[in-house]
Design an enzyme around this catalytic site. Sequence first.
Site, PDB file in Angstrom:
ATOM      1  N   THR A 139      -6.350  -0.615  11.070  1.00  0.00           N
ATOM      2  CA  THR A 139      -6.770  -1.031   9.735  1.00  0.00           C
ATOM      3  C   THR A 139      -7.518  -2.354   9.796  1.00  0.00           C
ATOM      4  OG1 THR A 139      -4.754   0.004   8.889  1.00  0.00           O
ATOM      5  CG2 THR A 139      -5.995  -1.361   7.374  1.00  0.00           C
ATOM      6  N   GLU A 150       6.600  -5.868   8.778  1.00  0.00           N
ATOM      7  CA  GLU A 150       5.571  -4.934   8.310  1.00  0.00           C
ATOM      8  C   GLU A 150       6.167  -3.906   7.350  1.00  0.00           C
ATOM      9  OE1 GLU A 150       2.377  -1.628  10.071  1.00  0.00           O
ATOM     10  OE2 GLU A 150       3.637  -2.791  11.437  1.00  0.00           O
TER      11      GLU A 150
END
Length: 407
Positions: A181, A263
């Site tokens: 990403t 995360e």
Amino acid sequence: MTSERFGEQIPFCEPHWYQGGYSPYYNDGHKKFRAVVRKFVEDEIKPNLDKWIKEGYPVELHKRSYELGIQGIIYPNEHGGTQPKDYDIFYELVMCDELARAGGGNVLGQSGINSMALPPIMIAGSAEIKKKVLRDVISGEKNICLAISEPTAGSDVANIRTTAVRQGDHYVVNGTKKWITGGLFGDFFTTAVRTGGEGAGGISLLLLEKNMPGVNVRKMETQFDNSHNTTFINLEDVRVPVSNLIGTENAGFKLIMHNFNHERLVLAAGACRAARLCYEQSIKYALQRTTFNKRLIEHQIIRMKLAEMARLIEALQDNLDRVAFQFKCNIPQQKLGGPCALLKVNASKTFEFCAREASQIFGGNSIVKEGKGKVIERLYREVRSAAIPGGSEEILLDLSIRQIAKL
């Protein structure tokens, strides 16, 4: 703490402490920060959202976020962060929650990726690496990506194949990274490589830079709208200075696992607000839309759908706050793996349920990218981006019990 009312006051459209409820977690500092982030979203993101989803958002938006004290709030001040004296992880939850209110599209998504790719450097990076990376990324001048997943190793991190072979003062890196990403934004990459034998014990972390010869990045089109970018990275004979090693050789896996707990918390926070947004859009629509000479809200089946959405969202919010409090109390990371895994699954499954029920409530309006149901159409396509990245639901559920059985 009681809170003055803030935002939407239809029950369950906001977290309980926005609607006058008591909370042991949030204080006046969180309230002030909440107002700053919401104004930023309302004034500077929402008006541009449709355009940025098609064209991508300007990278300069990170500098603007930093100027307002948003992007830098999660980082220590000595590295250029903007933390108040009473900073705790609930400031980050407020930021994730409020940014998710934009309604999809992953605008400012790179700030979240930065927050996932920087911790290994802050924990184990050399003074040289910290000087090169931290302040510029935190201030929005540059960006960094987390390059771990590969075509043959997504959740199965211990089996990555990208190699880093030492030759004198350099490592020569070869391999591929997939689903990375923010790759087109990235100036740096916190990259998992194999420097030793098979399994977790042979993995190291290297800092790669986009201008290094042999680093080739291309965009991958995704199921969901992405004003940010998901990329495929090919690494061909990339020469990386040994000084770019993060931590010690063959000790990268522990840093990766340490990072995953955070995360998963961040991903859960975004999914929680996305689910709540599905509910908010749905109940407002149900109060206005008329079918069979009744408002939708007057049909019992619709009320049941809304009630189930609210029930799951409120339970998820409590779960999220409880796990975040463990972070605040500095509970050892090895004890947070199971709770973070279950939280992230709880979040993605709640989001999926709410997106489906919202789509049913909006009917045909939820399958077109315009009009009253466009937010639901967009969020429905983002469900898988919550369920798979950061560890798929199946892997995380298994992890939570494997730790108990010590398998």
